[in-house]
Motif scaffolding. Sequence first.
Motif, PDB file in Angstrom:
ATOM      1  N   GLY A  26      10.836  33.608 -30.877  1.00  0.00           N
ATOM      2  CA  GLY A  26       9.990  33.326 -29.723  1.00  0.00           C
ATOM      3  C   GLY A  26       8.975  34.387 -29.391  1.00  0.00           C
ATOM      4  N   ARG A  79       7.134  33.549 -25.884  1.00  0.00           N
ATOM      5  CA  ARG A  79       6.892  32.185 -25.403  1.00  0.00           C
ATOM      6  C   ARG A  79       7.801  31.931 -24.198  1.00  0.00           C
ATOM      7  NH1 ARG A  79       5.137  27.102 -27.133  1.00  0.00           N
ATOM      8  NH2 ARG A  79       4.757  27.774 -29.283  1.00  0.00           N
ATOM      9  N   GLU A  80       7.186  31.730 -23.063  1.00  0.00           N
ATOM     10  CA  GLU A  80       7.919  31.464 -21.828  1.00  0.00           C
ATOM     11  C   GLU A  80       8.084  29.956 -21.684  1.00  0.00           C
ATOM     12  OE1 GLU A  80       9.253  33.624 -19.923  1.00  0.00           O
ATOM     13  OE2 GLU A  80       8.209  35.531 -20.233  1.00  0.00           O
ATOM     14  N   GLN A  81       9.326  29.485 -21.795  1.00  0.00           N
ATOM     15  CA  GLN A  81       9.562  28.047 -21.749  1.00  0.00           C
ATOM     16  C   GLN A  81       9.192  27.447 -20.398  1.00  0.00           C
ATOM     17  OE1 GLN A  81      10.157  26.434 -24.427  1.00  0.00           O
ATOM     18  NE2 GLN A  81      10.493  28.250 -25.692  1.00  0.00           N
ATOM     19  N   ALA A  82       9.330  28.231 -19.340  1.00  0.00           N
ATOM     20  CA  ALA A  82       8.982  27.745 -18.005  1.00  0.00           C
ATOM     21  C   ALA A  82       7.719  28.433 -17.494  1.00  0.00           C
ATOM     22  CB  ALA A  82      10.146  27.989 -17.039  1.00  0.00           C
ATOM     23  N   SER A  87       1.458  31.859 -22.453  1.00  0.00           N
ATOM     24  CA  SER A  87       2.171  32.177 -23.689  1.00  0.00           C
ATOM     25  C   SER A  87       2.126  31.015 -24.677  1.00  0.00           C
ATOM     26  CB  SER A  87       3.617  32.566 -23.382  1.00  0.00           C
ATOM     27  OG  SER A  87       4.355  31.464 -22.875  1.00  0.00           O
ATOM     28  N   ALA A  88       2.141  29.781 -24.178  1.00  0.00           N
ATOM     29  CA  ALA A  88       2.032  28.625 -25.082  1.00  0.00           C
ATOM     30  C   ALA A  88       0.682  28.624 -25.780  1.00  0.00           C
ATOM     31  CB  ALA A  88       2.224  27.327 -24.291  1.00  0.00           C
ATOM     32  N   HIS A  91       0.799  31.279 -28.541  1.00  0.00           N
ATOM     33  CA  HIS A  91       1.628  30.890 -29.677  1.00  0.00           C
ATOM     34  C   HIS A  91       1.038  29.724 -30.467  1.00  0.00           C
ATOM     35  CE1 HIS A  91       5.560  33.121 -29.383  1.00  0.00           C
ATOM     36  NE2 HIS A  91       4.952  33.534 -28.287  1.00  0.00           N
ATOM     37  N   SER A 154      16.407  37.769 -31.008  1.00  0.00           N
ATOM     38  CA  SER A 154      15.348  37.621 -30.007  1.00  0.00           C
ATOM     39  C   SER A 154      14.757  38.960 -29.572  1.00  0.00           C
ATOM     40  CB  SER A 154      15.889  36.898 -28.771  1.00  0.00           C
ATOM     41  OG  SER A 154      16.769  37.742 -28.028  1.00  0.00           O
TER      42      SER A 154
END
Length: 321
Positions: A26, A79-82, A87-88, A91, A154
């Motif tokens: 990530g 990558r911050e999922q929330a 960050s998306a 990436h 990670s």
Amino acid sequence: MTVNILPSADLDLEVLLAHKETIAEGVVRLVFRHPTGDQLPPWAPGAHVDLLLRPDLVRQYSLCGDPGDRSVLEVAVLREQAGRGGSAFVHDTLLPGDRLRIRGPRNNFPFVRAERYLFVAGGIGITPFLSMVAAAEAAGADWRLLYGGRSRSSMAFAAHLRQAYGDRVLLWPRDEAGHPDVAGTLAAADGGTAVYCCGPEPLLAVAEEACAGLPHLQLHLERFSPKEITGVAAGFDVELARSGLTLTVPADRSILEVAEDAGVPVLSSCREGTCGTCETPVLGGVRDHRDSVLTGEEKAANETMMICVSRSCGRKLVLDL
């Protein structure tokens, strides 16, 4: 004494993404160069840059390369999922060869001279410490790094740090050992230790609480997200001395928003009191500091404020805008 290089916060420069690679689960590392091969701005450990990903998408990332190498600037992005899209974009959209603009470098987390250091990192909070531990090692200082993460896979730069510095680096993967013993590590630190902590809010909260009872330690924090803002917001007037304007700031709006609506140019980025971009000198009035950047001493000095979140304790503020 603070070791800090402060180029103009107004510096806005186009850079070329020369290299992009995945370095942990990530996490991607980005290496930027000047499009014409010129030297890039100087910086010191703890500095960050704003990446202007799109006109409506600006994010701050700590520099994690070698301050002595002016040919590149390096950041690492989780990558911050929330997250809110920054960050998306990094990436999924940024590719080697792309050009984008940066602002800075800017340093709200300066590396101070000390006989000994304790660095406490959580997850991607390791990034500002790459250059700090190198500086501490070069200075011959006594230092230790406690680095916690979800899992070894990670934890960016973990293998490099262990190989370069051996037992000075304590890796603490949560899936193997649970949460790192931050409070215990701090309690065992010698007097005069400069403690640097960067990572998610729960980690910082533990460090703050522990250091509150350990006055012999000097705590330095860098936050990814703002502290919870307490207190009731009220309206007030703000005089912009250089612009010759007096504006009313209602309870539900920030000084920054009101100044922008009046056509006053103000640099900003995070708009939540974490990046320091909108720091503004204050000429008069009592400030209600609500940012997550200024230290307690800096807030007590009442010389500047972050106008994206901070307010007035009285009916009027006078700003150097």
